[in-house]
Motif scaffolding. Sequence first.
Motif, PDB file in Angstrom:
ATOM      1  N   TYR A   9      -0.706  -1.948   7.546  1.00 45.42           N
ATOM      2  CA  TYR A   9      -0.910  -2.447   6.267  1.00 45.42           C
ATOM      3  C   TYR A   9      -2.118  -3.493   6.665  1.00 45.42           C
ATOM      4  O   TYR A   9      -2.354  -4.306   5.792  1.00 45.42           O
ATOM      5  N   LYS A  15     -10.370  -1.516   3.644  1.00 47.54           N
ATOM      6  CA  LYS A  15      -8.946  -0.889   3.148  1.00 47.54           C
ATOM      7  C   LYS A  15      -7.902  -1.496   4.240  1.00 47.54           C
ATOM      8  O   LYS A  15      -8.054  -1.986   5.103  1.00 47.54           O
ATOM      9  N   GLU A  19      -4.514   3.286   4.529  1.00 50.54           N
ATOM     10  CA  GLU A  19      -5.112   4.096   3.608  1.00 50.54           C
ATOM     11  C   GLU A  19      -6.440   5.190   4.205  1.00 50.54           C
ATOM     12  O   GLU A  19      -6.650   6.089   3.921  1.00 50.54           O
ATOM     13  N   GLU A  47       3.140  -1.707  -3.432  1.00 51.82           N
ATOM     14  CA  GLU A  47       1.797  -2.449  -4.011  1.00 51.82           C
ATOM     15  C   GLU A  47       0.738  -1.300  -3.756  1.00 51.82           C
ATOM     16  O   GLU A  47       0.045  -1.277  -4.694  1.00 51.82           O
ATOM     17  N   LEU A  48       0.643  -0.641  -2.598  1.00 49.04           N
ATOM     18  CA  LEU A  48      -0.517   0.192  -2.437  1.00 49.04           C
ATOM     19  C   LEU A  48      -0.058   1.347  -3.602  1.00 49.04           C
ATOM     20  O   LEU A  48      -1.190   2.025  -4.136  1.00 49.04           O
ATOM     21  N   ALA A  50       1.128   1.256  -6.197  1.00 51.99           N
ATOM     22  CA  ALA A  50       1.111   0.902  -7.660  1.00 51.99           C
ATOM     23  C   ALA A  50      -0.461   0.758  -7.892  1.00 51.99           C
ATOM     24  O   ALA A  50      -0.860   0.273  -9.081  1.00 51.99           O
ATOM     25  N   THR A  51      -1.277   0.667  -6.951  1.00 48.88           N
ATOM     26  CA  THR A  51      -2.782   0.124  -6.952  1.00 48.88           C
ATOM     27  C   THR A  51      -3.722   1.335  -6.732  1.00 48.88           C
ATOM     28  O   THR A  51      -3.956   2.137  -7.279  1.00 48.88           O
ATOM     29  N   THR A  52      -4.086   1.471  -5.500  1.00 49.76           N
ATOM     30  CA  THR A  52      -5.081   2.040  -4.782  1.00 49.76           C
ATOM     31  C   THR A  52      -4.537   3.569  -4.660  1.00 49.76           C
ATOM     32  O   THR A  52      -5.465   4.541  -4.694  1.00 49.76           O
ATOM     33  N   ASN A  54      -2.207   5.194  -6.404  1.00 46.39           N
ATOM     34  CA  ASN A  54      -1.474   5.779  -7.473  1.00 46.39           C
ATOM     35  C   ASN A  54      -2.143   7.214  -8.144  1.00 46.39           C
ATOM     36  O   ASN A  54      -1.738   7.679  -9.097  1.00 46.39           O
ATOM     37  N   GLN A  55      -3.331   7.093  -7.603  1.00 41.46           N
ATOM     38  CA  GLN A  55      -4.157   8.398  -8.483  1.00 41.46           C
ATOM     39  C   GLN A  55      -4.046   9.743  -7.638  1.00 41.46           C
ATOM     40  O   GLN A  55      -4.449  10.726  -7.969  1.00 41.46           O
TER      41      GLN A  55
END
Length: 220
Positions: A9, A15, A19, A47-48, A50-52, A54-55
Motif C-alpha cells: 500500500y 498509485k 494498484e 479504501e482502495l 471503495a475508490t480507485t 471499484n470499477q
Amino acid sequence: MQADRPKQYLPLVGKTVIEHTLDCFLTHPAVTGIVVAVSEGDPFWAELMATTLNQYPQLHTAPGGRERSDSVLNALDYLVNTLQVAPDTVVLVHDAARPCLSRTDLDKLLTLGANEAAGAILAIPVRDTMKRAQTGTTRISRTEDRNGLWHALTPQMASLGLLRTALADALEKGVAVTDEASALEHAGLNPLLVEGDARNLKITRPADLALATFFLSATP
C-alpha cells in the motif's frame, strides 16, 4: 520497509504498489478474473475497493492466511466454491509486491496455458557467485555451483485443480511450501522455468521502491 503500512500500500508513481501490480492483469484480455487474498479488516484494501478499484467487477477478495501458502489456497478455494470455476482453468499466482511485471512476460506464461501440464513459473538464471554461510553465522562456508540455479519469480502458473490439490496435500503433511512450484514439486511434478525480465523485482526494502519507480517511469 520501515513504513506505517504494509508495503503493497505504499505510494509508487501516483498509485499504490498493489494498484500497479494489478494493472497488468486488469488490462489483459485473457485474464477473466482476479482474487486478492487480504487480511480480515484490512483498512487500506477496503479504501482502495471503495475508490480507485471499484470499477472492476472482475476483482474479488478472499481471506488472507497465516502464510503465503494458506492465502493462496484460500483464494483457490474461493474460485472453486464461490465462483464455481472449473478445475482445468489455468490460474496464475502473483506477489502483490511485484509491481513491475511486463505484459511480455505475462504473455509468455499465458501462451503456454493448459499445454504445460506440470505448471510453469517466471524465473531468471543465477548470474552472481553464490556463497553458503556457516550455520548460524555470516562467515562463508563454501561457494555454491550456480550452474542450473534460477531465481524464482512470479507469476507462477498451473491448472486450478492441480495446484489446489498440491497445496492442500503439502500443507496437510507439513511440507515447507515457499511458493506454488514447491507444492507442485512435492506432488512429483517438474514445472517449466520460463526466463523472465529481471525488472520484475519484489518490493522488500526501501531501496526497492526507488528502483521500481525508475522502471515504471521508464516504461512507455
